[in-house]
Enzyme design. Structure first.
Site, PDB file in Angstrom:
ATOM      1  N   HIS A  98      17.217   9.621  36.519  1.00 40.15           N
ATOM      2  CA  HIS A  98      16.465   9.460  35.274  1.00 40.15           C
ATOM      3  C   HIS A  98      15.475   8.305  35.369  1.00 40.15           C
ATOM      4  CE1 HIS A  98      15.674   9.521  30.943  1.00 40.15           C
ATOM      5  NE2 HIS A  98      15.714   8.209  31.010  1.00 40.15           N
ATOM      6  N   GLU A  99      15.897   7.196  35.920  1.00 37.87           N
ATOM      7  CA  GLU A  99      15.053   6.006  35.966  1.00 37.87           C
ATOM      8  C   GLU A  99      13.824   6.206  36.830  1.00 37.87           C
ATOM      9  OE1 GLU A  99      15.185   2.820  34.526  1.00 37.87           O
ATOM     10  OE2 GLU A  99      16.623   3.779  33.203  1.00 37.87           O
TER      11      GLU A  99
END
Length: 238
Positions: A98-99
């Site tokens: 996600h990051e």
């Protein structure tokens, strides 16, 4: 002085204790899981292949680089029971997926405004180097001078004078992610995935601030838990 019978009883007790210790399951002994057995080439490449073909990080990171970095953090993936350990690995990769997305090498790439150096002068132990910028880089988007300085000191690179190395050396890049995880996120893992979201980006996303981003993290986490054959547990939201 021990009699023959007493000596035999003592030996029997010691032998039985050794046998029982060897028979205990790994999760009772706190040995966790084999991270390389979980993070197979198919699993790792499945993450990489989610990125578009033109994404710079697609050709930067590798499973081999991750495993080399892992050698410096042998306690990762060894958290209580085998299920707890699987959840830790799933959570780590959910957050890194996600990051980074297609930002593998640096936060927002060339779109980081020139005046955003992420230099906090309240940390005199980690003075900012003129001209250097400490925006997010690496799998967990290492950000701020104090994190670059502390990570560099722990890992063995000059984070204040050469923050760019986090985006040019894939092993160091993964080491910064594992360092940050063990320092700041690991203590929250057994409290549920929601607690790890709070530890990473709670001020920005939690308490209804960014529900779509929170759900995106949860979706990745539950997906990876399914691949590891473990339930995601409770407390997924933050």
């Amino acid at each position: 002085m021990l009699t023959h019978n007493s000596m035999m009883n003592l030996l029997f007790t010691i032998t039985l204790a050794i046998i029982l210790a060897g028979a205990l399951p790994k999760n009772v002994m706190g040995q966790g899981v084999s991270v390389p057995d979980l993070v197979t080439p198919a699993f790792f490449n499945g993450i990489i292949n989610q990125a578009p073909a033109g994404c710079a990080g697609k050709n930067f990171y590798s499973r081999d680089a991750f495993l080399k970095a892992l050698n410096s953090y042998p306690q990762f993936g060894k958290l209580g029971s085998a299920d707890d350990s699987k959840r830790e690995v799933a959570a780590f990769f959910a957050h890194t997926t996600h990051e980074t997305g297609c930002k593998f090498l640096q936060q927002r790439g060339a779109n980081v405004p020139a005046n955003e150096n992420y230099c906090d002068t309240n940390f005199p132990d980690y003075p900012c180097t003129p001209g250097k910028r400490y925006f997010g880089r690496g799998p967990l988007q290492l950000t701020w001078n104090y994190n670059y300085g502390a990570a560099g000191k722990s890992i063995g690179f000059d984070g204040l004078n050469n923050p760019e190395i986090v985006a040019t050396d894939p092993v160091i890049s993964f080491k910064t992610a594992l360092w940050y995880w063990m320092q700041n996120v690991r203590p929250s893992v057994t409290q549920g995935f929601g607690a790890t979201i709070k530890a990473i980006n709670g001020a920005v996303e939690c308490n209804g601030k960014e529900p779509a981003k929170v759900q995106a993290r949860i979706n990745l986490y539950t997906k990876y838990c399914g691949q590891f054959g473990v339930s995601p547990g409770g407390n997924l939201q933050c």
